[in-house]
Design a protein around this motif. Structure first.
Motif, short mmCIF file in Angstrom:
data_model
loop_
_atom_site.label_atom_id
_atom_site.label_comp_id
_atom_site.label_asym_id
_atom_site.label_seq_id
_atom_site.Cartn_x
_atom_site.Cartn_y
_atom_site.Cartn_z
N CYS A 336 0.69 1.95 -24.14
CA CYS A 336 -0.01 3.18 -24.56
C CYS A 336 0.82 3.93 -25.61
O CYS A 336 0.28 4.42 -26.59
N ILE A 341 -2.28 5.54 -27.53
CA ILE A 341 -3.49 5.79 -26.74
C ILE A 341 -3.11 6.57 -25.49
O ILE A 341 -1.93 6.59 -25.10
N GLN A 342 -4.12 7.21 -24.88
CA GLN A 342 -3.81 8.07 -23.74
C GLN A 342 -3.24 7.25 -22.59
O GLN A 342 -3.58 6.08 -22.42
N LEU A 343 -2.37 7.90 -21.80
CA LEU A 343 -1.75 7.19 -20.69
C LEU A 343 -2.81 6.82 -19.66
O LEU A 343 -3.73 7.60 -19.37
N SER A 374 -5.41 -2.70 -20.65
CA SER A 374 -5.34 -1.43 -21.40
C SER A 374 -6.36 -1.41 -22.53
O SER A 374 -6.93 -0.37 -22.86
N ASP A 380 -9.74 6.43 -18.55
CA ASP A 380 -8.29 6.54 -18.41
C ASP A 380 -7.79 5.90 -17.12
O ASP A 380 -6.66 6.09 -16.72
#
Lengths: 447, 115
Positions: A336, A341-343, A374, A380
């Motif tokens: 990430c 990119i968002q966790l 991922s 998320d």
């Protein structure tokens, strides 16, 4: 440019002041002028970065001052500035470790300026190398880089510490993808050899005709294509660590040569006569059982005992319990970060799926699985549907599902019937069971 | 209009100090102080027949003569240094010293007047 301290040792006051002024034009230079050799020596505690030394001093000879400076700091660059050209003196002083030698003339100040700038560049490079070495060392603080807190891993940490504190040879075993090279690097970068090189060789990746040259080097003309002398990996690893990966794949002839080199701590380059002594720590790794290889005659017993040293076995990931989730989270977070990119988090189902899997490709496979998950997820949270296994060894994974012995038997027979196109005779022969048993199970819809 | 010969010029010194007057004056002051001392040491050493020391002090005076472009003495100071060091041409040393003793005090006086 970095600031540096310069000592000018010059008994000619006028000339000394002139040099001092000239070198002080660079605000990064802190210049000290001494008219006697003894004054220079008294002030060495200031740790100058470079010394310009007049050869003809009233109290001490240039040789004596140079010698005492190098007793204080053997690496101190000392530039000898002489009033007269004297080739034999120059050669002698350079042999004794002077950085450079030149005769006083109208160009002296400019030459000194240029040479000091070069020394500055070298100091800057050295600082950078030291910094990078420290960073590499930090990178291999093994408790940070080898993720997990399972009991088997803690045992490995203990062994890494023991290995790092000594010069003992180390043999690392473990399945592919378990991190054998990472453990080898952790040992090297946490040992006293970490200022020198870690040199890896993957034995199985080098054709057997080239392995000797790769390991021990060759002389120019040693064989067709040897257009220049080549230094081998063992020489490169002098004072550092040589890491022989996939050692079990080394052919017998090479094993014999390696044994001799390890016993003598000296080697001869291919096509050469010169004996080269070396001092490096040996770490070997293999995914095979070396003792079995010895039993089967594939590996020399004497070499086996020579390289065994401290054995470290890295268990497969499936035997490291909760480390699977620790590593999975680590890989997700890294991915990430790298891709902005968002966790992401895991669903309970995804965690259970991971914990049940056998990971035949070990940590390397887990990393690939997590990176794919991922990418696949649309939220998320990664759920079990986004965890996809692409193992080439799927057959064994049915064992991960809790089952009865009869249940497992049924699964095995079903697998073989699929594999052999429902040929009951063939399956019965291969599994060494009666064909009537299979017919009965089919009739009872057990399979 | 003065007809006195100038034994020096500041061409080389100016290239060294790059127009920094403060440093130029400092170097002139050093010359003013050290050149007569060195000349005396050369004479004393010769009187004591200590040619090695004479050569050593001639060597030290050489860079000042070069920096202040005292052209009349550039060759002579080198000869004096060489003859003393190698103990050769001893008969030529008195003439070299005589010339040195004549020009250095005048050069010092002239150079000092520039401060």
């Amino acid at each position: 440019m970095i600031p540096i301290k310069i000592f000018i040792v010059e008994d000619d006051e006028l000339y000394g002041e002139m040099l001092k002024y000239h070198l002080s034009l660079n605000p990064g230079n802190e210049v000290f002028l001494y008219s006697k050799g003894s004054d220079c020596l008294k002030n060495l505690y200031k740790n100058p970065d470079v010394i310009s030394l007049d050869y003809g001093l009233p109290d001490l000879s240039g040789h004596d001052v140079l010698k005492k400076i190098h007793e204080h700091n053997p690496k101190m660059p000392v530039i000898i500035v002489s009033g007269q050209e004297d080739v034999s003196t120059a050669v002698q002083l350079l042999r004794e470790g002077a950085y450079d030698y030149f005769v006083k003339d109208d160009e002296t100040k400019d030459r000194l300026w240029n040479i000091i700038n070069k020394i500055k560049e070298n100091i800057a490079l050295k600082d950078e190398i030291d910094y990078l070495k420290q960073e590499i060392g930090k990178k291999y603080e093994f408790r940070k880089v080898i993720k997990g807190n399972s009991a088997p891993l803690n045992k490995i940490f203990e062994l890494i510490e023991k290995a790092a504190q000594s010069n003992i040879s180390v043999s690392i075993t473990g399945d592919t993808g378990t991190g054998k090279e990472l453990v080898a690097k952790a040992i090297h970068y946490n040992s006293s050899r970490n200022k020198y090189k870690f040199v890896p060789i993957n034995v199985s990746a080098i054709p057997k005709e080239l392995i000797e040259s790769e390991m021990f080097g060759h002389e120019k003309g040693a064989f067709t294509g040897a257009i220049a002398r080549k230094i081998g990996k063992f020489e490169l690893a002098h004072k550092g660590t040589i890491f022989l990966d996939e050692i079990a794949d080394m052919d017998q002839n090479m094993q014999t040569k390696l044994l001799r080199v390890l016993q003598e701590n000296e080697l001869t380059r291919v096509g050469g006569n010169e004996i080269v002594r070396f001092n490096s720590r040996l770490i070997v790794a293999t995914n095979k059982n070396l003792a079995d290889e010895v039993k089967h005659g594939n590996f020399r017993e004497d070499l086996y005992y020579r390289i065994l040293g401290l054995p470290i076995h890295i268990p497969p990931l499936r035997d490291r319990g909760n480390d699977i989730l620790v590593l999975a989270k680590f890989f997700i977070n890294e991915f990430c970060k790298e891709n902005n990119i968002q966790l992401l988090k895991f669903s309970q189902g995804a965690q259970e799926k991971l914990m049940k899997y056998s990971f035949p490709g070990n940590v390397r496979e887990l990393k690939a699985i997590m990176e794919l998950a991922s990418v696949l997820t649309n939220s998320d949270i990664i759920d079990e549907n986004e965890i996809s296994f692409s193992t080439t060894n799927a057959a064994r994974d049915f064992l991960l599902e809790d089952n009865t012995l009869q249940g497992y038997t049924n699964e095995i027979i079903k697998y073989y019937l699929d594999k052999y196109s429902d040929n009951v005779m063939e399956v019965a022969r291969r599994l060494d069971i009666g064909k009537s048993t299979i017919y009965r199970m089919k009739k009872n819809k057990e399979i | 209009m003065s007809t006195q010969t100038n034994y020096y010029n500041f061409e080389k010194l100016d290239t060294y100090v790059g127009g920094n007057k403060e440093v130029k004056i400092k170097l002139i002051e050093i010359f003013h102080r050290t050149a007569p001392e060195l000349l005396k040491s050369i004479n004393d050493s010769y009187q004591k027949n200590d040619l090695k020391n004479m050569s050593f002090f001639a060597h030290k005076l050489k860079s000042s003569i070069d920096i202040f472009n005292i052209d009349d003495l550039k060759t002579d100071i080198r000869n004096l240094e060489k003859f003393g060091k190698e103990e050769i041409n001893l008969d030529k040393i008195p003439a070299l010293l005589e010339k040195l003793n004549k020009i250095i005090p005048k050069a010092v006086e002239q150079i000092s007047s520039e401060i």
